[in-house]
Structures are given as structure tokens and as C-alpha cells.
Design a protein around this motif. Structure first.
Motif, mmCIF file in Angstrom:
data_model
loop_
_atom_site.group_PDB
_atom_site.id
_atom_site.type_symbol
_atom_site.label_atom_id
_atom_site.label_comp_id
_atom_site.label_asym_id
_atom_site.label_seq_id
_atom_site.Cartn_x
_atom_site.Cartn_y
_atom_site.Cartn_z
ATOM 1 N N GLN A 211 -5.621 43.133 82.544
ATOM 2 C CA GLN A 211 -5.881 42.917 81.139
ATOM 3 C C GLN A 211 -5.574 41.254 80.746
ATOM 4 O O GLN A 211 -6.338 40.692 80.101
ATOM 5 C CB GLN A 211 -5.192 43.661 80.256
ATOM 6 N N LYS A 215 -8.583 38.320 79.760
ATOM 7 C CA LYS A 215 -8.549 37.597 78.516
ATOM 8 C C LYS A 215 -9.270 36.184 78.863
ATOM 9 O O LYS A 215 -9.746 35.494 77.761
ATOM 10 C CB LYS A 215 -7.482 37.608 77.731
ATOM 11 N N CYS A 336 -10.436 47.305 81.123
ATOM 12 C CA CYS A 336 -10.531 45.861 80.944
ATOM 13 C C CYS A 336 -12.097 45.306 80.686
ATOM 14 O O CYS A 336 -12.210 43.803 80.458
ATOM 15 C CB CYS A 336 -9.945 45.170 82.256
#
Length: 381
Positions: A211, A215, A336
Motif C-alpha cells: 500500500q 501511493k 491496493c
């Protein structure tokens, strides 16, 4: 008056054709902070299960001692996991490569390792994008120096287009800053992030790390993920997974090297325990721990000149790794919001009977596939 020449450009000119082994490095962290973190982790509570005192993932490779120990382990023919990974990567990469060959990608290698796999990727990407940058990222500056030798000298990649970055990419703020810096460096040009060598499996939370990395992915970027896999989940295969790492003394020397070089603990390899278990019904988890098997308390000196007591049965978690099922990989990528673009998979063939273990190389794009698309289902199938 002419414009002043930037120091980086001057330095680049100064190093051209210099046969001395210079290497440039962009340092992103205060190393005293890292030493304090390591010291704090070794002060954890008493635990017989490896859930107290620990060497967290990046520290296993941090420093010249662990770097040398890792290089020795990767060259050990009895380290079968590493050997199988090196043999399968070329074949897997050939299947994935057409999706990035002509995209004008720059390459960001997260956890550079020995650089052998990076050499293959960099050589191919550079063929189609001569102006590409190669940005290896690792918590260990010594590992960066070791790992960039293969892509730069082995593949003849220009040193002026290499930017090694010392950074712990398991920390969310660090990754955010890295993403911002890279966006300024390459503009809108796409980045291929590489997380190879089953590095994802070494972290306490594989989901949290994935995760964190997701981003910073922009729509044009891609993530190349290599993981160890299994198609059988039971106590027997968990034990087999642990035994893979128990077969080589060089690997044992590596996993104990962080303790050897950062504490005064006398290392006895007989105190190592390789433990395998089924994790969450969709992965095999292997923990390698040092355990005080003596009847007495052992006092261990830490880097800040303080001591910590290791009572009978107490453990220090040295290394964590996993083998992922297809279901676990689907859960991770779905959580994700990553869409698989290509998926190469092979089983190990080194035993007389079929092996449940193998390696997967997956090219991922940020964002979920449209609801009408069967791309992900086709690939996972």
C-alpha cells in the motif's frame, strides 16, 4: 557573464574516464536514527515465538558485514531458493518485457540486492530509451555500492544516468518524498518500480508495504513484483519452506550477521531455529529466530553501550519470509487497487517429485480494471 556550472555537472565531467572506483550516492536518512531504531528493536519484550526482540527487514542487509554475508550467500550453490530465482528470472522477464519495452521507462529498483536482475532490466530498457535513469534504492549504502556494479559495469550502463538513493522504503514518509523527488527528476515520463527477489515477503506486513508503494504510482507508472509462491498450504509444506533456508551455512551466516556486527552476542548457529507455519490460510510464513537454548541468562551488549538480558527460551527474530498463494496475491493487489498486466509463473524442478513451490513475476498497473474487463481474472487463472 556566463551561467555558473552546477556542481553535479562539474562532478560528472570530473569523473569521466576516471578509472578509480568512484560511486555517487544520494543519502536520504540520518544513519544515527537507523542505529537508534535497531537498538530499540533489540530491547523488545521476552518471547519464545519471535514476537519480541527483532532485526527488522532492512537491517538484515545494513552495514558492510551483512552486505558481504549476503553476497556470499547468493553465491552458495546450496542456497537453492536464490539459485532457482536467478534461473527463472530471465525467462519470466522475457514474457513481461514487451509491455514496457517501448514505453520510455526509467527504472527504480527497490532493494537492489546483488544487481544481477537489475542488469537484465536496465540493459533492455536502455536499448529503447538511451536517456533513461537507473535509480537503485536501498537502506544500506554498502548494498547500493555492491548492487550497482552489475548493471553499470556488467551492462555498460552510463554512470552519469545512475542515481543510487539510500532510503528505507518501508517508511511511508520516505516513499512519499522519494516519489516527489522522482517526479521532479523525470517529469511526466513513466517509471518502472521493481520489487524483485521476494522482497515483499520479508516485511512484517506485506499489505502495508505494498500500500505504501502504491501511493506513489502515477497512472503512467508500473510496478514489477517478484514473489515466491506455493500451490499447497499445510503443515508439511510449511516445514519444507523452512527447510529450504536451513540447507546452507552461508545463509545462516547471513541472517546472523546483523547480530554479529551490531551486538557482542556470541553467535552459535545451533541456536538458530527455522520455523514454518500457514499464515491466514493463504500463505506460508517462515520465521528464522535465534533462541537462548542454554539454562542460563545471557547478557547482550547493544550499540549504545547498554545491555539487555536474554532469559532462557527468549528469542530474537532475525528474518521473515513467505510463499504466497494465488489467493493471497489477488487479495493484496485488489486491496491496493493494482491491476495485473502480465503474470509469468514457474514451478521449481529440482526434486524428483513435483514441487508445490515456484516463483511469480507480475507487472502491475495502478488502478482497478474496468468492471467489464476480464484481464485480471484471465491472468490469475
Amino acid at each position: 557573464m556566463s551561467e555558473p556550472v552546477h556542481v553535479i555537472r562539474k562532478l560528472e565531467q570530473a569523473l569521466v574516464d576516471d578509472d578509480f572506483s568512484w560511486s555517487l550516492l544520494l543519502v536520504g536518512e540520518d544513519q544515527t536514527d537507523k542505529l537508534a531504531t535497531l537498538t530499540g528493536d533489540l530491547r523488545g519484550p521476552y518471547s519464545t515465538t519471535g514476537d519480541g526482540k527483532q532485526i527488522t527487514s532492512g537491517f538484515s542487509y545494513w552495514g558492510i558485514g551483512p552486505t558481504i554475508a549476503w553476497a556470499n550467500a547468493t553465491n552458495d550453490p546450496f542456497y537453492l531458493v536464490m539459485k532457482a530465482g536467478a534461473e527463472s528470472f530471465q525467462r519470466h522477464w522475457r514474457q513481461v518485457r514487451p509491455h514496457v519495452d517501448h514505453g520510455g521507462f526509467h527504472f527504480v529498483s527497490l532493494g537492489v540486492g546483488t544487481g544481477v536482475k537489475d542488469r537484465t532490466i536496465v540493459a533492455d530498457l536502455h536499448r529503447y530509451n538511451p536517456d533513461m535513469f537507473y535509480i537503485p534504492v536501498d537502506m544500506s549504502s554498502e548494498m547500493l555500492r555492491l548492487g550497482t556494479l552489475e548493471p553499470v559495469r556488467g551492462a555498460g550502463f552510463p554512470m552519469a544516468q545512475v542515481l543510487p538513493v539510500q532510503l528505507d522504503f518501508s517508511i511511508a514518509d520516505n516513499v512519499e518524498q522519494l516519489g516527489q523527488m522522482l517526479a521532479k527528476l523525470v517529469g511526466d515520463e513513466p517509471l518502472l518500480y521493481g520489487l524483485t527477489g521476494n522482497t515483499l515477503a520479508n516485511f512484517e506486513s506485506d499489505l502495508e508495504l505494498l500500500q505504501t508503494l502504491t501511493k506513489v504510482l502515477r497512472p503512467q507508472d508500473r510496478l514489477l513484483l517478484e514473489v515466491a509462491s506455493t500451490n499447497v498450504l499445510n503443515a508439511e509444506t510449511a516445514k519444507e519452506a523452512a527447510e529450504e533456508y536451513h540447507q546452507t551455512r552461508a545463509f545462516a551466516e547471513f541472517v546472523t550477521s546483523a547480530l554479529r556486527y551490531n551486538t557482542d552476542l556470541r553467535i552459535d548457529l545451533d541456536n538458530l531455529d527455522f520455523r514454518g507455519e500457514v499464515e491466514d490460510d493463504d500463505a506460508l510464513l517462515v520465521k528464522i529466530v535465534w533462541q537462548n537454548n542454554t539454562p542460563d541468562q545471557i547478557v547482550m551488549g547493544l550499540p549504545d553501550h547498554t545491555d539487555v538480558a536474554l532469559d532462557k527460551g527468549d528469542t530474537i527474530l532475525l528474518y521473515t519470509t513467505r510463499k504466497f498463494s494465488t489467493e493471497r496475491l489477488k487479495k493484496l493487489t485488489s486491496a491496493c487497487e493494482l491491476t495485473p498486466v502480465e503474470h509469468a509463473r514457474s514451478r521449481f524442478r529440482r526434486t524428483r517429485r513435483p514441487s508445490p513451490f515456484g516463483l511469480d513475476l507480475i507487472l502491475l498497473a495502478p488502478g482497478t480494471a474496468p468492471a467489464t474487463s476480464s484481464l485480471a481474472d484471465d491472468i490469475w487463472r
